[in-house]
Design an enzyme around this catalytic site. Structure first.
Site, PDB file in Angstrom:
ATOM      1  N   ASN A  71      12.563   4.771  43.778  1.00  0.00           N
ATOM      2  CA  ASN A  71      11.270   4.272  43.310  1.00  0.00           C
ATOM      3  C   ASN A  71      10.187   5.070  44.024  1.00  0.00           C
ATOM      4  O   ASN A  71       9.856   4.809  45.173  1.00  0.00           O
ATOM      5  CB  ASN A  71      11.136   2.772  43.614  1.00  0.00           C
ATOM      6  CG  ASN A  71       9.813   2.203  43.137  1.00  0.00           C
ATOM      7  OD1 ASN A  71       8.887   2.922  42.783  1.00  0.00           O
ATOM      8  ND2 ASN A  71       9.710   0.881  43.154  1.00  0.00           N
ATOM      9  N   ARG A  94      12.617   5.255  38.878  1.00  0.00           N
ATOM     10  CA  ARG A  94      11.422   4.675  38.290  1.00  0.00           C
ATOM     11  C   ARG A  94      10.506   5.848  37.929  1.00  0.00           C
ATOM     12  O   ARG A  94      10.146   6.651  38.775  1.00  0.00           O
ATOM     13  CB  ARG A  94      10.726   3.756  39.283  1.00  0.00           C
ATOM     14  CG  ARG A  94       9.339   3.301  38.821  1.00  0.00           C
ATOM     15  CD  ARG A  94       8.390   3.258  39.988  1.00  0.00           C
ATOM     16  NE  ARG A  94       7.037   2.885  39.583  1.00  0.00           N
ATOM     17  CZ  ARG A  94       5.963   3.182  40.299  1.00  0.00           C
ATOM     18  NH1 ARG A  94       6.071   3.855  41.421  1.00  0.00           N
ATOM     19  NH2 ARG A  94       4.772   2.820  39.887  1.00  0.00           N
ATOM     20  N   ASP A 122       7.921   2.982  33.626  1.00  0.00           N
ATOM     21  CA  ASP A 122       7.033   1.909  34.049  1.00  0.00           C
ATOM     22  C   ASP A 122       6.105   1.438  32.937  1.00  0.00           C
ATOM     23  O   ASP A 122       5.545   0.343  33.019  1.00  0.00           O
ATOM     24  CB  ASP A 122       6.191   2.396  35.228  1.00  0.00           C
ATOM     25  CG  ASP A 122       6.311   1.499  36.438  1.00  0.00           C
ATOM     26  OD1 ASP A 122       7.050   0.502  36.369  1.00  0.00           O
ATOM     27  OD2 ASP A 122       5.667   1.794  37.456  1.00  0.00           O
ATOM     28  N   HIS A 175       0.492  -6.687  40.943  1.00  0.00           N
ATOM     29  CA  HIS A 175       1.239  -5.695  41.721  1.00  0.00           C
ATOM     30  C   HIS A 175       0.234  -5.072  42.684  1.00  0.00           C
ATOM     31  O   HIS A 175      -0.637  -4.306  42.277  1.00  0.00           O
ATOM     32  CB  HIS A 175       1.835  -4.621  40.796  1.00  0.00           C
ATOM     33  CG  HIS A 175       2.562  -3.548  41.549  1.00  0.00           C
ATOM     34  ND1 HIS A 175       3.938  -3.464  41.596  1.00  0.00           N
ATOM     35  CD2 HIS A 175       2.105  -2.499  42.287  1.00  0.00           C
ATOM     36  CE1 HIS A 175       4.291  -2.418  42.330  1.00  0.00           C
ATOM     37  NE2 HIS A 175       3.192  -1.819  42.754  1.00  0.00           N
ATOM     38  N   GLY A 197      -0.258  -2.832  45.889  1.00  0.00           N
ATOM     39  CA  GLY A 197       0.237  -1.872  46.859  1.00  0.00           C
ATOM     40  C   GLY A 197      -0.758  -0.738  46.960  1.00  0.00           C
ATOM     41  O   GLY A 197      -1.948  -0.926  46.737  1.00  0.00           O
ATOM     42  N   ASP A 255      -5.092   2.226  54.069  1.00  0.00           N
ATOM     43  CA  ASP A 255      -4.068   1.203  54.266  1.00  0.00           C
ATOM     44  C   ASP A 255      -4.725  -0.138  54.576  1.00  0.00           C
ATOM     45  O   ASP A 255      -5.473  -0.266  55.563  1.00  0.00           O
ATOM     46  CB  ASP A 255      -3.128   1.611  55.404  1.00  0.00           C
ATOM     47  CG  ASP A 255      -1.853   0.795  55.427  1.00  0.00           C
ATOM     48  OD1 ASP A 255      -1.949  -0.445  55.507  1.00  0.00           O
ATOM     49  OD2 ASP A 255      -0.754   1.387  55.361  1.00  0.00           O
TER      50      ASP A 255
END
Length: 311
Positions: free
Chosen positions: A8, A89, A146, A205, A207, A280
């Site tokens: 992934n 993916r 995806d 989702h 991230g 981050d």
């Protein structure tokens, strides 16, 4: 013992898992290369059978650099020859690919043709496929797309308000993170039952790449991402939705080229652009009490997420 390796590849991470080929597909090894492209890139993995976890800093300037490290890890845990298939993916299938399929030369050529649809994902995915094909020439590689989860979007949700002729070139809303959303729907049904999963559901989702999806009767009816994964919610280094007038404005005022603008919205914007310190969220949460830029980046992300959910 035969095994299946899954890959992934995200925008700044590479997750992997090794499964034993049996009825229940038990995991043997799981792990992740995180913060790829940053000085503090890290490999974290768990030997599921031994119930032992490890992590270490690695030199991972790009996704391909992770492959030798992954192969080295596999060689320590299993016979590499036991790997019977590799699943990928793939972030974008374009207008042509929806169902999983075996990677071969024509598939790679089509992915290269549409790589401009997802320039921060497809090139690295293609490179991984080629490197793994060279390392495991007899092992089939399977691409899972995806965009497939959103392939049944209502036509009104797919249309983009630009001249119709571009639709023939594949320009439409595709939506992304579909494999993640498919998994979430399976888990929702397992935990809350078929009635809940078949109702009105909002999925998130969140991230380095972030999106939301509205689901009704088990099918995607709208999603925040669009033609590319740069659209929608503010992300780690991606801007999300912007006023398209910025392209001309920055071209006039900053002499910004198309390439520079593309780099800005993909690599220099989002949480990184607003905070000027980090892409981050973990770093920003640690700094928000003392750094107004970090606090504003966190607040902007939360504000936009709530706005998309409300929409």
């Amino acid at each position: 013992m035969r095994s299946v390796l899954t890959i992934n590849s995200g925008s700044s991470s590479l997750r992997f898992a090794l499964f034993n080929v049996s009825e229940s597909l038990p995991q043997i090894l799981i792990g992740k290369f995180d913060r790829i492209g940053l000085p503090d890139a890290k490999l974290t993995f768990t030997d599921v059978l031994a119930n032992q976890s490890h992590d270490r800093m690695v030199d991972a300037p790009d996704h391909v650099a992770c492959v030798p490290l992954l192969v080295e890890l596999l060689e320590k845990k299993i016979r590499v020859e036991s790997v019977g298939a590799i699943g990928h993916r793939v972030v974008h299938g374009g207008p042509r690919y929806r169902d999983p399929l075996r990677v071969d030369k024509p598939v790679l050529e089509e992915l290269r043709r549409i790589s401009s649809f997802a320039p921060n994902h497809l090139p690295s995915t293609i490179a991984l496929m080629e490197v793994l094909a060279a390392k495991f020439p007899q092992v089939p590689q399977i691409a899972c797309f995806d965009t497939a989860f959103h392939s049944a979007l209502p036509r009104v949700a797919k249309l983009l308000p630009i001249p119709r002729r571009y639709e023939a070139k594949g320009v439409q809303r595709y939506g992304f993170h579909g494999l993640s959303y498919s998994f979430l729907m399976q888990e929702l049904e397992a935990v809350a039952g078929a009635k809940a999963a078949g109702g009105r559901v909002i999925l998130a989702h969140l991230g380095n790449g972030a999106s939301l999806a509205a689901v009704r009767d088990g099918k995607s009816v709208d999603t925040s991402m669009g033609f590319t994964p740069a659209a929608g919610l503010v992300m780690s280094t991606r801007s999300g939705d912007l006023d398209p007038g910025l392209v001309a404005f920055l071209g006039r005022s900053e002499q910004m080229t198309e390439t520079q603008f593309d780099r800005m919205i993909h690599h220099e914007s989002g949480l990184l652009g607003v905070s000027e310190t980090s892409s981050d969220m973990r770093d920003l949460l640690a700094r928000e009490a003392a750094d107004v830029r970090a606090a504003e980046a966190v607040a902007l992300f939360c504000y936009q997420a709530k706005k998309w959910i409300g929409a």
